[in-house]
Motif scaffolding. Structure first.
Motif, PDB file in Angstrom:
ATOM      1  N   GLY A   1       4.019  -3.525  -1.591  1.00  0.00           N
ATOM      2  CA  GLY A   1       3.613  -2.344  -0.821  1.00  0.00           C
ATOM      3  C   GLY A   1       2.481  -2.630   0.151  1.00  0.00           C
ATOM      4  N   GLU A   2       1.542  -3.484  -0.267  1.00  0.00           N
ATOM      5  CA  GLU A   2       0.386  -3.750   0.600  1.00  0.00           C
ATOM      6  C   GLU A   2       0.799  -4.483   1.879  1.00  0.00           C
ATOM      7  N   GLU A   3       1.713  -5.438   1.712  1.00  0.00           N
ATOM      8  CA  GLU A   3       2.202  -6.170   2.891  1.00  0.00           C
ATOM      9  C   GLU A   3       2.913  -5.224   3.852  1.00  0.00           C
ATOM     10  N   TYR A   4       3.747  -4.341   3.282  1.00  0.00           N
ATOM     11  CA  TYR A   4       4.485  -3.384   4.107  1.00  0.00           C
ATOM     12  C   TYR A   4       3.517  -2.500   4.887  1.00  0.00           C
ATOM     13  N   ALA A   5       2.435  -2.091   4.194  1.00  0.00           N
ATOM     14  CA  ALA A   5       1.472  -1.180   4.828  1.00  0.00           C
ATOM     15  C   ALA A   5       0.723  -1.830   5.986  1.00  0.00           C
TER      16      ALA A   5
END
Lengths: 446, 193
Positions: A224-228
C-alpha cells in the motif's frame, strides 16, 4: 508516460486468456494474500494505499471495507459494480473486455480480505457479450484452482458469478444494484442501514467498482505504501480515463493521478488535441453528472493555477468554478458545439433513467427535459432559464439517492457558465442545430 | 398493455402451452438458480427473462412472463413489474433485428442524430416503429458505454461502432439476408475494442 498498473499488458496478445495472463505475473496477489497474509493485513494495505472508489464518488476503499459488519454465522458478500452507465464512461468495459482476469484476480483477493465466500459481478445487461468474456475467464480460473474449494491448497474457498442487468442506469447506485441482484426493480433503498450492515439478502455487503477491485491486485503486490507514492496528495495511484468527444484520439487511458489537464487533452500520449484543427469550447471531466467547464476553467483554476487530473484539483473552486473527477468520463467539445443541445441530451438521459421513486426527481427530470426541448425547438423564453434554475434547485439534495443531484448539477453548471447561449436562443426564437456527422466528415447532406 | 388488465387467467390456453423451455435451456436455467442461496431463486429473474425473451420471439408476452413466474415460484406481478422497469425487456413485439442507436452526449457529438435519420429514411420507418416485413425495429437508447467509438448502435449482443452511413448500409443488407432473430444472449457477438 506514467506508470501503468492495470493496462501495463495492454499490448500483449491473448492477455484475456488465463495462460497468458498468468505468464505475465497474473494472480500473484492471490498467491501472496492467501498464503502469506491475513485478511486484515490485506485490508490494511488497501487502507495504506489511499485507494478511492473509482466508480465516481471517490470514497476511500479501505475505510469502506472496515465498515463491513462481521457477525458470526452470517455470510458476507462482495459485489462488483460493473453497471457502468454514466454517459462518457467506458473504462470498465475496456478493462473487462481486454483484461477479464484482472477483475477476477481482484475479486478473489478482495473477497479473501472481506471474508466473502460467494461473490457476484453485476454487469449492465447491454454488456452481455462482456459477461460472456468474464464467464470464460471465471471458468479458466476454476480450472486452474484459483476459484472453488480450497484455493491454492489453502482453507479459503470462493464461488464467483456474473449477473447481467436489464438496462437501467440507476442500478449503478449500490442499493439499487442490490435490489436488482435480488430480482427486483432497481429502486434505491433508504440508508441507513448501509450495505455494510444490511446489503444483499440483508447480509453485510461491500459493493465496489470494477476498476477499484482490479486495483487491489497491484496494491497487494507492491504494498500500500508504494502505491500511495504514485499520484499527488490524497489522489493516489493510477486512474482509467475514458476520453471521448471531439478529440483526435478517443479511448481509455491509464494515467498517474496528477497529469495536467492541458497535457492530457493536447499531448500525443493521450487525447492528441482537438479534431479538425478546431478550438476547444468545453469539457465534461468526470461523466455526465459533473459540472461542465469552459476551456479557461478546465485548463486553469480560478486562481490561475494549472488544473491537474486529481480529485482535489478538478474540484478546486467548488461548483462555482470547479468540477469533479467523477468516473473519469472525459467528454471534450469543440467550438461548434451547442452546450444547450448537449445539456438537452443529458436532461433526456436523466428523465429516462429516473426510477420514479422520489417526486422531486421523477417530476423534476421530466420537467427539465420539457423546458430544454423548448430551447431546441426555439420556442423558449428568457424566463425559462430561471425556471430551469428553479427546478434543478428543487431536485438537488431532496432525493433518496444521488441521481437527483446528478440530474441537477449539469443543468446548473450549463446555466452558470454558458448562460448567454440560452439567452441568445430565447431572444432569437431560433436554435441553429449542427449536423455533427456531416460536419465532422466534411459531407453535405444529400 | 391491455391484456394485463384482464389478469392472467384469460390468456389463451393453447398459446400458453407453446411457451416451454427445451430441456437444454431448462438445464441452463437450473444452473443459474444454483448461483443464489436456497430460497433466493428470485435473483434469477433478470437472467431468465433475457433467456425467455430470446427463446420466445424476442419479446415478453404475458404468457411468457407467467411461465417465468411459475419456474421461479414467484407471483406474476413480480415479473411484470421487473419486465416493465428495465429497458432491455420488450413487452410489445419487435422486429427480428432491433437497432438501438445511442443518442447521449458523446454519440450525439459524433453525429448519432444523423445516423438515426439515415436509418429512418433507409428503412422507411420512424423511431419506435417496425418495418412491414417484421425485420427491423428502430429505437434510440441512452449511453451504452461506447463513447470513444461513437456513433454506435447495438443489435442483439453486438455493438456496431464508429458507424458511418456505409456501415449502416452493409449491416442492413447482412441482417436482411441472414433473416434471423438477434438477441442479447447470442453467442456470435462482434465488438471492435
Amino acid at each position: 508516460m506514467g506508470k501503468k498498473l492495470l493496462l501495463h499488458n495492454d499490448h500483449v496478445p491473448n492477455i484475456h486468456t488465463y495462460e497468458v495472463y498468468r505468464a505475465h505475473g497474473g494472480y500473484a496477489s492471490v498467491e501472496k494474500a492467501l498464503k502469506t497474509m491475513t485478511p486484515d493485513q490485506v485490508t490494511d494495505e488497501v487502507k495504506k494505499s489511499g485507494l478511492r472508489g473509482r466508480g465516481g464518488a471517490g470514497f476511500p476503499t479501505g475505510l469502506k471495507w472496515s465498515f463491513l459488519a462481521k457477525p458470526e454465522g452470517v455470510p458476507r458478500y462482495l459485489v462488483c459494480n460493473a453497471d457502468e452507465s454514466e454517459p462518457g464512461t467506458f473504462k470498465d468495459r475496456y478493462l473487462m473486455e481486454r483484461h477479464p482476469h484482472a477483475l477476477v484476480e481482484g475479486m478473489i483477493t478482495s473477497s479473501y480480505a472481506l471474508g466473502a465466500h460467494t461473490s457476484y459481478i453485476y454487469i449492465r445487461g447491454e454488456y452481455f457479450y462482456v459477461a460472456r468474456i468474464l464467464e470464460q475467464a471465471i471458468r479458466e480460473a476454476y480450472a486452474a484452482g484459483m476459484l472453488g474449494k480450497n484455493i491454492l491448497g489453502t482453507n479459503y474457498s470462493l464461488d464467483l458469478y456474473v449477473q447481467v442487468g436489464g438496462g437501467a442506469y440507476i442500478c449503478g447506485e449500490e442499493t439499487a444494484l442490490l435490489e436488482s441482484l435480488e430480482g427486483k426493480r432497481g429502486n434505491p433503498r433508504i440508508k441507513p442501514p448501509f450495505p455494510a450492515v444490511a446489503g444483499l439478502y440483508g447480509c453485510p455487503t461491500v459493493v465496489n467498482n470494477v476498476e477499484t477491485i482490479a486495483a487491489v491486485a497491484p496494491i497487494v503486490n507492491m504494498g500500500g505504501e508504494e502505491y500511495a507514492k504514485i499520484g499527488i496528495g490524497k489522489s493516489t495511484g493510477t486512474k482509467l480515463i475514458s476520453a471521448s468527444g471531439h478529440i483526435n484520439k478517443p479511448g481509455v487511458y491509464e494515467i498517474e493521478l496528477g497529469v495536467p489537464v492541458e497535457e492530457f487533452i493536447y499531448s500525443e500520449a493521450y487525447c492528441g488535441g482537438i479534431r479538425n484543427g478546431k478550438k476547444m469550447k468545453a469539457v465534461v471531466a468526470g461523466g455526465s453528472s459533473v459540472p461542465i467547464l469552459p476551456t479557461e476553467l478546465i485548463l486553469k483554476t480560478a486562481k490561475g493555477e494549472p488544473r491537474l487530473m486529481t480529485y482535489e484539483s478538478l474540484a478546486d473552486g467548488g461548483f462555482q468554478t470547479g468540477t469533479m473527477l467523477g468516473s473519469g468520463g472525459f467528454i471534450v467539445m469543440d467550438e461548434d458545439t451547442s452546450v444547450v443541445k448537449n445539456l438537452f441530451t443529458f436532461t433526456r438521459f436523466y428523465h429516462h433513467e429516473s426510477c420514479g421513486q422520489c417526486s422531486p426527481c421523477r417530476e423534476g427530470t421530466g420537467w427539465m427535459e420539457k423546458v430544454m426541448q423548448k430551447f431546441i425547438d426555439g420556442t423558449a423564453n428568457e424566463s425559462d432559464i430561471d425556471l430551469l434554475w428553479d427546478i434543478q434547485g428543487k431536485i438537488e439534495g431532496k432525493t433518496i439517492c444521488p441521481l437527483g443531484d446528478a440530474a441537477a448539477w449539469p443543468v446548473a453548471a450549463a446555466i452558470r457558465h454558458f448562460k448567454q447561449e440560452f439567452i441568445d436562443i430565447a431572444k432569437q426564437k431560433k436554435f441553429n442545430d449542427v449536423k455533427h456527422y456531416y460536419r465532422l466528415n466534411n459531407l453535405t447532406e444529400a | 398493455m391491455s391484456t394485463h388488465a384482464h389478469g392472467t387467467q384469460n390468456f389463451d390456453k393453447a398459446k400458453r402451452a407453446t411457451i416451454k423451455f427445451s430441456d437444454e435451456i431448462m438445464a441452463q436455467v437450473q444452473e443459474i438458480i444454483k448461483r443464489y442461496p436456497t430460497g433466493k431463486q428470485k435473483s434469477a429473474l433478470l437472467p431468465v427473462l433475457h433467456i425467455a425473451q430470446a427463446e420466445f420471439g424476442g419479446w415478453l408476452s404475458p404468457e411468457t412472463m407467467d411461465y417465468v413466474a411459475s419456474i421461479l415460484s414467484i407471483r406474476p406481478i413480480e415479473v411484470y413489474e421487473v419486465a416493465t422497469f428495465y429497458t432491455m425487456f420488450h413487452t410489445q413485439p419487435v422486429g427480428k433485428c432491433t437497432f438501438e442507436v445511442c443518442q447521449t452526449s458523446s454519440c450525439w457529438l459524433n453525429g448519432a442524430e444523423d445516423i438515426v435519420r439515415y436509418i429512418e429514411k433507409k428503412l422507411n420507418i420512424k423511431v419506435d416503429e417496425t418495418t412491414k416485413d417484421g425485420m427491423f425495429t428502430l429505437k434510440t437508447v441512452e449511453c451504452l458505454g461506447s463513447c470513444g467509438t461513437a456513433p454506435m448502435l447495438q443489435c442483439g449482443a453486438s455493438f456496431h461502432e464508429n458507424l458511418t452511413f456505409e456501415k449502416v448500409d452493409a449491416l442492413i443488407e447482412k441482417y436482411r439476408s441472414e433473416n434471423r432473430l438477434r438477441s442479447y444472449t447470442d453467442l456470435d457477438y462482434n465488438n471492435t475494442l
